[in-house]
Scaffold this active site. Structure first.
Site, PDB file in Angstrom:
ATOM      1  N   PRO A 302      25.310  -6.225 -29.289  1.00  0.00           N
ATOM      2  CG  PRO A 302      23.400  -7.800 -31.559  1.00  0.00           C
ATOM      3  CD  PRO A 302      23.520  -7.406 -30.313  1.00  0.00           C
ATOM      4  CG  HIS A 303      25.813  -0.827 -28.699  1.00  0.00           C
ATOM      5  ND1 HIS A 303      26.094   1.040 -29.447  1.00  0.00           N
ATOM      6  CD2 HIS A 303      25.537  -0.236 -28.044  1.00  0.00           C
ATOM      7  CE1 HIS A 303      25.303   1.657 -28.472  1.00  0.00           C
ATOM      8  NE2 HIS A 303      25.085   0.673 -27.036  1.00  0.00           N
ATOM      9  CG  ASP A 304      26.885   2.866 -31.907  1.00  0.00           C
ATOM     10  OD1 ASP A 304      27.014   4.218 -32.341  1.00  0.00           O
ATOM     11  OD2 ASP A 304      27.262   1.585 -30.512  1.00  0.00           O
TER      12      ASP A 304
END
Length: 519
Positions: A302-304
């Site tokens: 999971p990113h930004d």
């Protein structure tokens, strides 16, 4: 120390006193050479309290199926040029149109699903050459499949969808994608085999991208050989729309696309994906009970600005970098009851201003980096994990404050059991400090648990602001239980924490470098 005293020698009376004297600095205002003070503070009320974790066992395949709502009518299907269609496709894929044109040997086209639901069987019946049925329940797609916001694609139990790498096939969803007890595979038609990662990160492989406003349901499914290094084309991706794109949309389309993507990924298997999972701006995603085997860059990433995630009961094995990583403002999420092992770098990482996360009851071992790493991310709880046999440190904290390490079992790591430190990151020339700021400050708590048989000490501190220590069980950690700045405070810490209801707060007197504007 044995002390012998002879008194009243002249009288012939000799008194021999033998005792063991423990020399302790009972005043904890230590000399300046000790560069810090040790203070007795009450043990925090929440130190022994288990975090409240969502009940992830409720996300069974049947329970997730009940959450799916689908359009009642049958979808319409059309073929259209990608660059002549929706604005969101131009935004997402414009830089790759030339690649798709070269692959398709024409202006890039796609299969568009609008205004309803459709199965692979029905899609193949309408487009038998482009979604070719190979056998009972087995299909090969030879163009990209675009699911519009008011549409749903169902890949049903027993189906196998092979996305042709040589034809540039992929799935892009603005609506609903359901893969239930089925398979999706990146496929080479020329060799009748998986599109196995070749080592070329840019070489096209099929992928699944669910975009702003979409809902994705991957249930008891299997995914193989998907993804390459291009934005959102990493394998399984949930990606929100950019503000720039939203300014070009209007009405219902803008309203739908502005919503964060969400989804449920349960009881599924992911093999040889560039990223097993990637998100950008996703919300309320449930990732429970999956197996991530031998993926390339990350298993789960999971990113930004993805928030409120539940990552639970997954097994991540053999990733070529980190097993599980949350990065850049991934907040208010739970990483619990996972196993992350045999990865080429860290087992579980939290980094780049990701806050208020709970990393609890995981097992992370045999990784070639740290077991658990917290980088540039304040206010996180690491509770009740089993961290052992990792090639670097058990738990590492860098440039992160208010990190609570409670009741972890940390055994037999080649570095320190727990390592707090700060680092100047100015050498990272690719780092945009406006997006990824940091301060050269670390602080936290190490309370309870067991820290034993780690090669480079039990707890190692290098220029941390402060550490609070209590209820420590340290055994056989190299030559010394405390290393670095803690080493000279050993006696004071032991005396202060002798009563299990007290904690030793060690406040160091380092000159801190401050924030990254002048690191």
């Amino acid at each position: 120390m044995t002390i012998a005293l002879r008194l009243n020698r002249n009288s012939g009376t000799e008194i021999m006193l033998k005792t063991i004297v423990c020399i302790t600095l009972m005043s904890f205002s230590l000399a300046a050479s000790f560069a810090g003070t040790v203070n007795k503070v009450p043990l925090s009320v929440d130190a022994a309290t288990k975090p409240i974790i969502p009940d992830y066992t409720v996300y069974t395949p049947d329970a997730v199926r009940e959450k799916i709502t689908l359009p009642q009518r049958q979808a319409t299907v059309s073929i259209d040029r990608l660059e002549a269609s929706r604005e969101y496709l131009r935004s997402v894929y414009s830089r790759n149109f030339l690649m798709f044109a070269n692959i398709q040997k024409q202006l890039p086209r796609g299969i568009f699903i609008d205004g309803g639901r459709i199965t692979l069987t029905a899609l193949s019946e309408q487009l038998p050459r482009l979604v070719k049925r190979l056998d009972s329940g087995m299909f090969v797609a030879r163009l990209p499949i675009i699911i519009e916001a008011d549409a749903a694609l169902l890949i049903e139990p027993g189906d196998t969808l092979r996305l042709s790498a040589e034809r540039g096939a992929f799935i892009h969803s603005n609506g609903k994608l359901v893969v239930d007890s089925a398979r999706v595979e990146g496929w080479l038609e020329s060799t009748n085999s998986y599109s196995v990662y070749s080592g070329d990160e840019k070489a096209f492989r099929p992928f699944i991208q669910s975009y702003g406003g979409s809902e994705t349901f991957l249930i008891n499914a299997k995914f193989t050989s998907l993804g390459h290094d291009s934005g959102g084309s990493y394998g399984i991706s949930l990606k929100s729309a950019s503000p720039k794109l939203l300014t070009k949309l209007s009405g219902a389309e803008r309203q739908q696309t502005a919503k964060p993507p969400t989804g449920y990924i349960v009881d599924s298997e992911f093999n040889d994906l560039y990223f097993g999972f990637y998100s950008f701006g996703a919300k309320d995603v449930v990732i429970v009970g999956n197996r991530y085997n031998n993926n390339i860059i990350y298993g789960i990433d999971p990113h930004d600005y993805s928030v409120n995630l539940l990552i639970a009961d997954n097994t991540v094995v053999g990733t070529q970098r980190h097993g599980i990583i949350v990065s850049r403002h991934v907040n208010d999420s739970f990483i619990v009851h996972n196993v992350s092992k045999n990865n080429a770098r860290t087992g579980i990482m939290v980094e780049r201003e990701s806050r208020n996360n709970v990393v609890a009851f995981n097992e992370t071992y045999n990784n070639q980096g740290d077991g658990i790493t917290i980088y540039e991310s304040p206010n996180n709880l690491v509770f009740g994990n089993r961290v052992y046999d990792n090639a670097d440190h058990g738990i590492r904290v860098r440039n992160s404050t208010d990190i609570k390490l409670h009741h972890n079992i940390v055994l037999n790591n080649r570095g320190a059991g727990v390592y707090f430190h700060v680092r100047d990151l100015s050498y990272q020339t690719e780092r945009d400090l406006n997006i990824d700021p940091y301060r050269m400050e670390s602080s936290g708590e190490v309370i309870g648990g067991l820290i034993a048989y780690n090669n480079s000490g039990g707890i190692f501190s290098e220029k941390a602001l402060s550490l609070t220590l209590a209820q420590l069980r340290l055994e056989s950690n190299g030559s010394r239980p405390f290393r670095g700045d803690l080493e000279q405070h050993y006696a004071a810490i032991k005396v202060t924490t002798w009563d299990s209801q007290n904690a030793a707060q060690v406040v160091f007197e380092h000159q801190q470098a401050g924030d990254n504007e002048n690191p």
